[in-house]
Design a protein around this motif. Sequence first.
Motif, PDB file in Angstrom:
ATOM      1  N   ASP B  18      99.740  41.815  62.517  1.00 19.55           N
ATOM      2  CA  ASP B  18      98.806  43.181  62.749  1.00 19.55           C
ATOM      3  C   ASP B  18      99.324  43.920  63.977  1.00 19.55           C
ATOM      4  O   ASP B  18      99.364  45.087  63.772  1.00 19.55           O
ATOM      5  CB  ASP B  18      97.389  42.508  63.340  1.00 19.55           C
ATOM      6  N   TYR B  19      99.769  43.134  65.174  1.00 17.81           N
ATOM      7  CA  TYR B  19     100.088  43.924  66.206  1.00 17.81           C
ATOM      8  C   TYR B  19     101.357  44.983  65.712  1.00 17.81           C
ATOM      9  O   TYR B  19     101.587  46.185  66.035  1.00 17.81           O
ATOM     10  CB  TYR B  19     100.676  43.182  67.383  1.00 17.81           C
ATOM     11  N   ALA B  22     100.403  47.567  63.707  1.00 14.60           N
ATOM     12  CA  ALA B  22      99.623  48.748  64.423  1.00 14.60           C
ATOM     13  C   ALA B  22     100.670  49.538  65.059  1.00 14.60           C
ATOM     14  O   ALA B  22     100.545  50.943  65.467  1.00 14.60           O
ATOM     15  CB  ALA B  22      98.756  48.129  65.495  1.00 14.60           C
ATOM     16  N   GLN B  23     101.875  48.991  65.471  1.00 15.78           N
ATOM     17  CA  GLN B  23     102.973  49.944  66.383  1.00 15.78           C
ATOM     18  C   GLN B  23     103.610  50.724  65.428  1.00 15.78           C
ATOM     19  O   GLN B  23     104.709  51.409  65.597  1.00 15.78           O
ATOM     20  CB  GLN B  23     103.868  48.942  66.842  1.00 15.78           C
ATOM     21  N   GLY B  24     103.307  50.705  64.008  1.00 13.56           N
ATOM     22  CA  GLY B  24     104.108  51.345  63.078  1.00 13.56           C
ATOM     23  C   GLY B  24     105.352  50.747  62.450  1.00 13.56           C
ATOM     24  O   GLY B  24     106.182  51.464  61.913  1.00 13.56           O
ATOM     25  N   HIS B 109     106.993  44.141  72.586  1.00 11.70           N
ATOM     26  CA  HIS B 109     107.328  45.410  72.378  1.00 11.70           C
ATOM     27  C   HIS B 109     108.710  46.024  72.921  1.00 11.70           C
ATOM     28  O   HIS B 109     109.639  46.549  72.497  1.00 11.70           O
ATOM     29  CB  HIS B 109     106.258  46.262  72.993  1.00 11.70           C
TER      30      HIS B 109
END
Lengths: 218, 218
Positions: B18-19, B22-24, B109
């Motif tokens: 999911d993360y 969401a970060q593309g 990230h």
Amino acid sequence: MRLLLIEDEKALGNALRDYLLAQGHATDWVENITDADAAMASTPYDVVLLDLNLPDGHGVDLLRGLRRRGDVTPCIILTAQDQITDRIQGLNAGADDYLVKPFDLGELHARLSAVARRYAGNPNPLLSIGNVDIDLARRVIFVAGLRVDLTAREWALLDQFARRPGATLSKPQLEEALYEFGAEIESNTVEVYISRLRKKIGSNLISTLRGVGYRLEG
Amino acid sequence: MRLLLIEDEKALGNALRDYLLAQGHATDWVENITDADAAMASTPYDVVLLDLNLPDGHGVDLLRGLRRRGDVTPCIILTAQDQITDRIQGLNAGADDYLVKPFDLGELHARLSAVARRYAGNPNPLLSIGNVDIDLARRVIFVAGLRVDLTAREWALLDQFARRPGATLSKPQLEEALYEFGAEIESNTVEVYISRLRKKIGSNLISTLRGVGYRLEG
DNA sequence: ATCACGCATTCAGCCTGTTGTCAGCAAGCG
DNA sequence: CGCTTGCTGACAACAGGCTGAATGCGTGAT
């Protein structure tokens, strides 16, 4: 490396500066907190060498101020033998290492190398966009050569943009950056922070794509 | 970026996916070595996130196999605190970095960005048609080297074409792309947006097939 | 403990670009 | 030539975005 030497004693300062220059480090030397602040406000340094005994205040205060602003420029403290308390304070305030005077120049070299190595992971890419320089690793930005302080949220946003310059980022994407994952929020916080960021770094750097998101020009 | 997540733990896998989405990042998630091998055989990934503890073998073996075959896809290892030996093995086997669980998503990230930066040699896959370059990942297009901004609907259309260059798309098909399924609309919106798109990217790129639909030339 | 300060959050009102619609024109096709 | 289909400029309505101000919250100083 680009170094800032903050040292009150003229003789030591001279010797250090000469040595560091000879080692190939671009070295600026200031003798008090005021000048140090000014220097750091206009130049990004790789390492700061900080004497604690300064004419206009205590070095630890300078360091605390830096860290409070989110500046994580590596800092090595230069301290006399007897100031052990200060040394501990210094490390707590966010120093990376310390050297006890009188120290060997070879020792200084070794510490410098060690600090540099520790930060070698991210080769400190200064991202320049327009007249804004963004130092991702140190969490510092310079606008027209002057340091600008960002709050946590402001930085979180800019960080997202800086990591993908030119890309279009949607609001939900940016929202994720502001609020650690999941914490849904119903308001226009992203817009608000975009607004504040623009006020600080110039409004033409971030452009709006209506109904889509935002983009950092590059 | 296009990522492959190899993670056995369902909860962690879900959260990570999911993360990352969401970060593309286009993110595929597999839970064992067999599936991972299959995925990597059919898709080029930018980065592989590899848990070492897998139901059908040890992650390091997968990594070794990859490197032996000459595959140099960057790999970040996800490892529990105590598997230090594994970690060293992993780095020796050709991993680029590692993260110790539990890790912060921001940390992930940062590592991803670092790895990506290191491999920044070949940037995004650009779809080039005529003098138009389409960067699907960043949602940006360039016409004759100049960036052109598209509105949400314009992009929705172009996106359809870009994903199947050369294919003929009917009006109802394109309408579906514009309006999330169901919202019927009675007018010539598709024609209007084709017109607007053509004005922005050049009229010869999309050709009309009378009574049938439209097609992006390639 | 209290205060002052700065940051975060929310809200409301204003402003602007996107959107859907339509009408008139152009182009293909018999 | 007439009919059908597609193209495009104009425009009003509106959703989406901007920002100043009010309020709340946490932290450091006194």
